[in-house]
Motif scaffolding. Structure first.
Motif, PDB file in Angstrom:
ATOM      1  N   CYS A 117       0.853  -1.182   0.000  1.00  0.00           N
ATOM      2  CA  CYS A 117       0.000   0.000   0.000  1.00  0.00           C
ATOM      3  C   CYS A 117       0.891   1.235   0.000  1.00  0.00           C
ATOM      4  O   CYS A 117       1.835   1.316   0.785  1.00  0.00           O
ATOM      5  N   GLN A 119       0.942   5.501   0.067  1.00  0.00           N
ATOM      6  CA  GLN A 119       0.213   6.741   0.308  1.00  0.00           C
ATOM      7  C   GLN A 119       1.079   7.903  -0.149  1.00  0.00           C
ATOM      8  O   GLN A 119       2.240   8.017   0.247  1.00  0.00           O
ATOM      9  N   THR A 130      -3.408   0.603  -3.389  1.00  0.00           N
ATOM     10  CA  THR A 130      -3.063  -0.722  -2.886  1.00  0.00           C
ATOM     11  C   THR A 130      -2.963  -1.696  -4.045  1.00  0.00           C
ATOM     12  O   THR A 130      -3.800  -1.668  -4.940  1.00  0.00           O
TER      13      THR A 130
END
Length: 136
Positions: A117, A119, A130
């Protein structure tokens, strides 16, 4: 999500099962058929940066941005020619002080499958992408 290096022993002649042949075990050592989260993270970060750049949050463009990030990520993952099926999700949220909580639970073979994942935040939005990889 920490580093995920899923080991595999997949034979090119029998992609559905383990192969004890030394030639196939050597492929594992080279990482040819592994899910390498660092490599995937780089692909995802590049897709997000290319798509969002320095753009300001715009609710009318979020769907197009999300689609572009997912498509670019999948295209680059396919170029790796690894024996995985991929699922890619992307969330873009305006920064307005409201928290976003995500979670996931997986029931799979941790020796062959992987997840990562990523960010990335800008001044006006956050993007969480993801990647799920299941060995075929």
């Amino acid at each position: 999500f920490g580093s995920s290096r899923a080991k595999s022993r997949v034979c090119p002649d029998s992609p559905r099962g383990p192969c004890p042949l030394p030639s196939c075990l050597d492929m594992d050592d080279e990482g040819e058929n592994e899910f390498v989260s660092e490599q995937v993270n780089e692909i995802v970060k590049n897709a997000i940066t290319k798509t969002l750049g320095t753009a300001q949050y715009n609710k009318d463009r979020v769907n197009a941005w999300s689609t572009q990030i997912v498509d670019d990520t999948l295209k680059e993952l396919a170029k790796l020619n690894k024996p995985f099926k991929y699922v890619v999700t992307s969330i873009i949220m305006q920064k307005n002080g409201t928290p976003l909580h995500t979670g996931l639970s997986l029931y799979w073979d941790t020796k062959t499958d992987g997840v990562t994942c990523v960010q990335v935040g800008t001044d006006t939005m956050d993007c969480i992408t993801t990647v799920f990889a299941c060995m075929i």
